[in-house]
Design an enzyme around this catalytic site. Structure first.
Site, PDB file in Angstrom:
ATOM      1  N   ASP A  45       0.811  -1.220   0.000  1.00  0.00           N
ATOM      2  CA  ASP A  45       0.000   0.000   0.000  1.00  0.00           C
ATOM      3  C   ASP A  45       0.843   1.269   0.000  1.00  0.00           C
ATOM      4  OD1 ASP A  45      -1.992  -1.864   0.347  1.00  0.00           O
ATOM      5  OD2 ASP A  45      -2.906  -0.853   2.067  1.00  0.00           O
ATOM      6  N   ASP A  46       0.197   2.348  -0.397  1.00  0.00           N
ATOM      7  CA  ASP A  46       0.678   3.733  -0.242  1.00  0.00           C
ATOM      8  C   ASP A  46       1.727   4.158  -1.267  1.00  0.00           C
ATOM      9  OD1 ASP A  46      -0.965   3.482   1.919  1.00  0.00           O
ATOM     10  OD2 ASP A  46       0.521   4.029   3.428  1.00  0.00           O
ATOM     11  N   HIS A  95      -6.234   2.961  -3.880  1.00  0.00           N
ATOM     12  CA  HIS A  95      -6.088   3.219  -2.433  1.00  0.00           C
ATOM     13  C   HIS A  95      -6.382   4.691  -2.120  1.00  0.00           C
ATOM     14  CE1 HIS A  95      -4.908   2.124   1.561  1.00  0.00           C
ATOM     15  NE2 HIS A  95      -3.747   2.753   1.575  1.00  0.00           N
ATOM     16  N   HIS A 186       3.885  -2.085   3.159  1.00  0.00           N
ATOM     17  CA  HIS A 186       3.959  -0.732   2.579  1.00  0.00           C
ATOM     18  C   HIS A 186       5.313  -0.573   1.897  1.00  0.00           C
ATOM     19  CE1 HIS A 186       0.945  -0.603   5.748  1.00  0.00           C
ATOM     20  NE2 HIS A 186       0.376   0.384   5.077  1.00  0.00           N
TER      21      HIS A 186
HETATM   22 ZN   LIG Z   1      -2.507   3.075   3.219  1.00  0.00          ZN
END
Ligand SMILES: [Zn+2]
Length: 234
Positions: A45-46, A95, A186
């Protein structure tokens, strides 16, 4: 492996020119049959971020597929990485634009945010993301009613963003993963990317195959529903 070496050089110099990379993998991959082998989905993610290219090298070396839940606002700075994800058969998901807590937003704001992010991803990949992940795993009733994609949560939280320790990331992944797990990482943290070779080794030794969310659950997930892992489908 030649390909991975080229990617590594590019990552360290920061000079990205993917036109110099050989075009395709040497062998065609056979998608694992998750009814007969133990599949897990690694999710990142991110990003995309400065360590994403190195992560893609590691995944390529291990023939592991992953799913990337991207922030729309970061795409412009890392278009080559996102193109590479799709070229190498990883999955790309939504996201949000800039990591908003969707529980704080109105239906209109949620739709606008997700549409903007979908469009940014499609502009780079040519494909609309099929699943989304709410930042913080945070969903209100309004969000659940508004979001018209499957919402992918996770069952194994490595807490990589918090402890920033590769060994702890590996330990949590090894201890908590089960067949059908969705693991949360992440790739914006160097310590996370540093952990991935050992995560792959350890889970491979336990018999797990690394597939995308779509490969593991795609035919069974429904728009507007939330899922933490493939076991929740049964
Ligand atoms: Zn996130």
């Amino acid at each position: 492996m030649h390909r991975a070496a080229v990617g590594g050089v590019l990552a360290t110099t920061g000079l990205l020119s993917l036109t110099t990379l050989p075009a395709a993998a040497e062998t065609e991959r056979t998608t694992p049959d998750c009814d007969n082998v133990k599949c897990v989905a690694l999710t990142f993610d991110d990003g995309p971020g400065r360590y994403t290219d190195e992560l893609l090298d590691i995944l390529d070396e291990n023939d592991a597929k992953a799913t990337f839940y991207l922030l729309g606002s970061k795409l412009d700075s890392y278009t080559e990485e996102v193109e590479r994800m799709v070229d190498e058969d990883h999955e790309v998901g939504n996201h949000t634009w800039d990591h908003a807590d969707l529980a704080d937003l109105s239906a209109g704001e949620i739709k606008e945010d997700l549409d903007r992010t979908d469009k940014a991803i499609k502009d780079v990949t040519g494909q609309m993301p099929t699943t989304m992940r709410p930042p913080y795993g945070s969903l209100s009733d309004t969000a659940r009613e508004t979001i018209d994609k499957p919402m992918l949560l996770w069952d194994v939280d490595t807490l990589d963003w918090q402890h920033r320790d590769p060994e702890t990331t590996v330990d949590i992944a090894a201890e908590e993963t089960d067949e059908g797990s969705v693991l949360l990482f992440h790739d914006i943290h160097e310590t996370t990317v540093d952990a991935i070779p050992d995560v792959l080794d350890t889970l491979s030794e336990d018999g797990y195959e690394f597939v995308t969310v779509d490969e593991m659950m795609g035919s069974e997930v429904e728009s507007g529903s939330a899922y933490s892992d493939a076991r929740s489908l049964d």
